[in-house]
Design an enzyme around this catalytic site. Structure first.
Site, PDB file in Angstrom:
ATOM      1  CG  ASP A 203      25.473  16.089  42.356  1.00 59.72           C
ATOM      2  OD1 ASP A 203      25.904  16.987  42.740  1.00 59.72           O
ATOM      3  OD2 ASP A 203      25.561  15.743  40.859  1.00 59.72           O
TER       4      ASP A 203
ATOM      5  CE  LYS B  99      20.229  13.865  41.734  1.00 54.53           C
ATOM      6  NZ  LYS B  99      21.114  12.849  41.585  1.00 54.53           N
TER       7      LYS B  99
END
Ligand code: SF4
Length: 224
Positions: free
Chosen positions: A143, A124
């Site tokens: 997320d 991420k």
């Protein structure tokens, strides 16, 4: 929870999200790739607003990899304390800075594999840095919001972020790999709340397989 949507519906979803959230962009404040990397590491389990309140003092003192690599760890801990998990975060940002200085001449590396080797960096964070520092799109930022929205919209059935990312990369055109995360995060904040999705007010309700599948308290009651 959700049925798979057709490619035609995916195009509609992307078009409408793009129109509604045309101003969507990264919420973190930074100057240059190193500060972006640090701000993104600090944003784990913390709001972007809180990170933006923390980074001015941090970057004033240690705004480059060279300076942060030399920073006393206790000083870093104090500066990032309010972002939570501060001991780990301080250790990671100092460790990443040291590696960037010793292995990359002070410049943040530009590949996924090199970024993943830095302390505190998972896919991420690496995707955020690659996309927002250099517009390099080799993946999708996933997320909790992106995962939840993707499942509700039928873009994936997976719960593991890596698998969600793989599914999104298969069905979303590469040109949208940066924006889809911004769009889904904004849509999650504005309409598709985790607990109380406002399906009646949602501009995706006709193409969303999960539309109307929640009771008045937002609890999932099954597909209609
Ligand atoms: S229709 Fe409901 S579940 Fe689907 S995206 Fe909109 S708010 Fe979320």
């Amino acid at each position: 929870m959700s049925k798979k949507v057709s490619q035609q519906k995916i195009e509609k979803i992307l078009n409408r999200l793009g129109k509604h959230y045309s101003e969507a962009k990264i919420a973190l404040n930074f100057k240059g790739p190193f500060q972006l990397l640090v701000a993104t590491i600090l944003s784990a389990q913390c709001t972007d607003v809180r990170v933006n309140m923390t980074t001015p003092a941090l970057f004033k003192k240690y705004g480059t990899a060279e300076k942060m690599a030399e920073a006393p760890i206790q000083d870093l801990e104090g500066l990032v304390r309010s972002t939570g998990f501060y001991k780990n975060k301080a250790k990671n940002i100092k460790g990443a800075a040291q590696m960037i200085v010793s292995q990359y001449g002070g410049e943040v590396p530009k590949t996924m594999d090199e970024l993943l080797a830095l302390p505190g960096v998972a896919r991420k964070t690496a995707n955020v840095v690659l996309q927002n520092a250099w517009d390099i799109r080799v993946g999708v930022v996933v997320d909790t919001h992106v995962g939840r929205l993707s499942r509700r919209l039928g873009l994936t059935k997976e719960t593991d972020p890596k698998k969600v990312e793989q599914d999104l990369m298969k069905i979303v055109p590469q040109k949208d790999w940066t924006n889809i995360a911004f769009w889904l995060i904004d849509h999650g904040r504005a309409i598709c709340d985790a607990r109380k999705p406002k399906c009646n007010d949602c501009f995706l309700s006709d193409v969303c397989p999960a539309s109307g599948s929640f009771d008045a308290r937002g609890k999932w009651v099954g597909m209609k």
